[in-house]
Design an enzyme around this catalytic site. Structure first.
Site, short mmCIF file in Angstrom:
data_model
loop_
_atom_site.label_atom_id
_atom_site.label_comp_id
_atom_site.label_asym_id
_atom_site.label_seq_id
_atom_site.Cartn_x
_atom_site.Cartn_y
_atom_site.Cartn_z
N ASP A 61 0.81 -1.23 0.00
CA ASP A 61 0.00 0.00 0.00
C ASP A 61 0.84 1.27 0.00
OD1 ASP A 61 -2.22 -1.73 0.28
OD2 ASP A 61 -1.85 -1.80 2.43
N LYS A 77 2.10 2.33 -5.09
CA LYS A 77 2.77 1.85 -6.30
C LYS A 77 1.93 2.08 -7.54
CE LYS A 77 3.12 -2.32 -4.50
NZ LYS A 77 2.77 -2.08 -3.11
N GLY A 122 -4.04 -4.37 -4.15
CA GLY A 122 -5.06 -3.38 -4.54
C GLY A 122 -4.35 -2.10 -4.92
N HIS A 123 -4.22 -1.84 -6.19
CA HIS A 123 -3.54 -0.63 -6.64
C HIS A 123 -4.57 0.42 -7.05
CE1 HIS A 123 0.37 -2.99 -7.70
NE2 HIS A 123 0.14 -2.89 -6.42
N GLN A 172 2.29 -5.88 -3.09
CA GLN A 172 2.67 -5.91 -1.66
C GLN A 172 4.01 -5.20 -1.46
OE1 GLN A 172 1.68 -9.39 -2.90
NE2 GLN A 172 -0.35 -8.53 -2.64
#
Ligand code: IMP
Length: 428
Positions: A13, A16, A40-41, A225
């Site tokens: 988080d 990225k 989750g981007h 991650q």
């Protein structure tokens, strides 16, 4: 720059998605090499917000080829939810701009079920997984009982291998967890259909990327991650089940690692962590709550509130060193505006022990605390600043001091969620 890696240098988080989206403008291929829909981007473009879990962030740029490499654990249900969601927003997704490795492992319903059950079973030792079936799928890969995308798209093979896998999973479900077993036929019907939908996207993506690279195309490897969640380098056992840093690229993208020419870590100006596990610089009181509120620190995948704390220079130095990073991007600097003082953890302490390099050799981080050094904060809104020299003096001093503590140059600062809210500092 023909090939570069962008990876998370903390516990995930780090922002990225935005940086990869930005860099994707200058590359031809964006390649995921590990993890799955646990990632989750979030990428913001104007008023539109995109949350990507499996599909590389380059999908938002026309003409880029996005690759889900063999090291990724693919949940085809989630993948099609994401493809359909992007198409609804007018983004074209087809077998030309999205390529899926035939060698990637498949996450089935039973992996997700077992992920949740295993967590409950562990009691105090629970990891706080995202529940996306990541651990159970990678376990099957290592045990050589997993099914790959090449099995999913071939109905006969799918039936044979799914029958064998279910025999084992159902025995565990019934006899270990006292749960209902899965029925073969409905499961097979559902996945055979997903496999056929997936066919146009599937190929030998390792070869495709290697050939493209040889032909002079630019390739960006997108980590999911962060290094502190890496199965080997991270805070084991409170980690995810893959190699999250540059080390994952060789195996997970079938690309020679020595050909990855530049590596950039992404780290926030503070730290967050979701799930259980060591977080030495965590601030549980008012400081942590203020960071959470200002940074909207809630999981993009699970919505869980993230644990928050000061920047951990010890862990960051370690993860950048492991990856051989050429530089790093500091994100969310704007979130710290308003603190009278801002802190950085510069050493780890336990009893008589004190470490200024990450103590990867200790079995447990129980009782480890951090020595935090404080510096003057700033109150100005910096979200519109585009030049380093225009930042408040104490903010500049803070950034320069962190750079010195960490020992790797900061090549860019991010001061807001939009693509345009960045301050360049060095060459990327
Ligand atoms: P898993 O990857 O779902 O097995 O979860 C293992 C650990 O990694 C848990 O602590 C999760 O919260 C954490 N984790 C997995 N993916 C992410 C991510 O994308 N961001 C932050 N933490 C993550």
């Amino acid at each position: 720059m023909p090939s570069l890696s962008v990876f998370g240098a903390q516990w995930g988080d780090e922002g990225k998605g935005k940086m990869i989206d930005l860099l994707a403008q200058d590359v031809d291929f964006v390649v995921r090499y590990q993890g799955g829909a646990n990632a989750g981007h979030t990428v913001r473009v104007g008023d539109a917000k995109y949350v990507l879990h499996l599909i590389p962030s380059g999908i938002l740029h026309a003409g880029r080829v996005n690759v889900i490499g063999n090291g990724v654990a693919i949940d085809p249900v989630k993948l099609f939810e994401e493809i359909d969601g992007l198409r609804e927003k007018g983004i074209a997704v087809d077998g030309n701009n999205l390529r899926v490795s035939a060698g990637a492992h498949v996450i089935f319903e039973y992996h997700k079920k077992l992920d949740g059950l295993a967590e409950r079973w562990k009691g105090d030792g629970r990891i706080g997984t995202t529940g996306r079936g990541i651990g159970p799928s990678y376990s099957d890969k290592a045990a050589r009982t997993g099914l790959r995308i090449c099995d999913l798209i071939c109905p006969d093979r799918l039936r044979t291998r799914l029958t064998a896998a279910l025999r084992e999973k159902n025995a565990i479900l019934e006899h270990v967890y006292h749960e209902e077993p899965f029925e073969l036929e409905p499961l097979f019907e559902r996945y055979v259909e997903l496999g056929q939908r997936l066919r146009p996207f599937v190929g030998d993506t390792g070869r495709e990327v290697r050939e493209a690279y040889k032909a002079g195309k630019k390739v960006l490897f997108e980590g999911a991650q962060g290094v502190m969640l890496d199965i080997d380098a991270g805070t084991y056992p409170f980690v995810t089940s893959s190699n999250t840093g540059t080390a994952g690229i060789g195996a997970g993208a079938s690309f020679p690692p020595q050909k990855v020419e530049r590596a950039y870590g992404i780290a926030k100006a503070y730290c967050t962590r979701v799930g259980e596990g060591p977080f030495p610089s965590e601030q549980e009181g008012e400081i942590g709550e203020t960071i959470r509120a200002a940074g909207n620190e809630y999981g993009a995948t699970t919505g869980r509130p993230r644990r928050c704390g000061w920047l951990d220079a010890v862990a960051l130095r370690y993860s950048l060193e492991l990856a051989g990073a050429d530089g790093w991007v500091m994100t969310n600097l704007d979130v710290l505006s308003g603190f009278a003082e801002v802190g950085v953890a510069t050493r780890y302490l336990r009893g008589d022990d004190s470490w200024d390099c990450y103590p990867a050799h200790i079995a447990s981080f129980e009782g480890v605390e951090t020595g935090v050094e404080m510096r003057p904060g700033w109150t100005e809104d910096i979200t519109g600043v585009t030049k380093f020299s225009d930042l408040p003096a104490s903010c500049k001093a803070y950034v320069e001091w962190i750079e010195e503590c960490v020992g790797t140059p900061i090549v860019m600062l991010s001061v807001g969620p939009d693509r345009t809210q960045v301050i360049p500092r060095g060459e990327l």
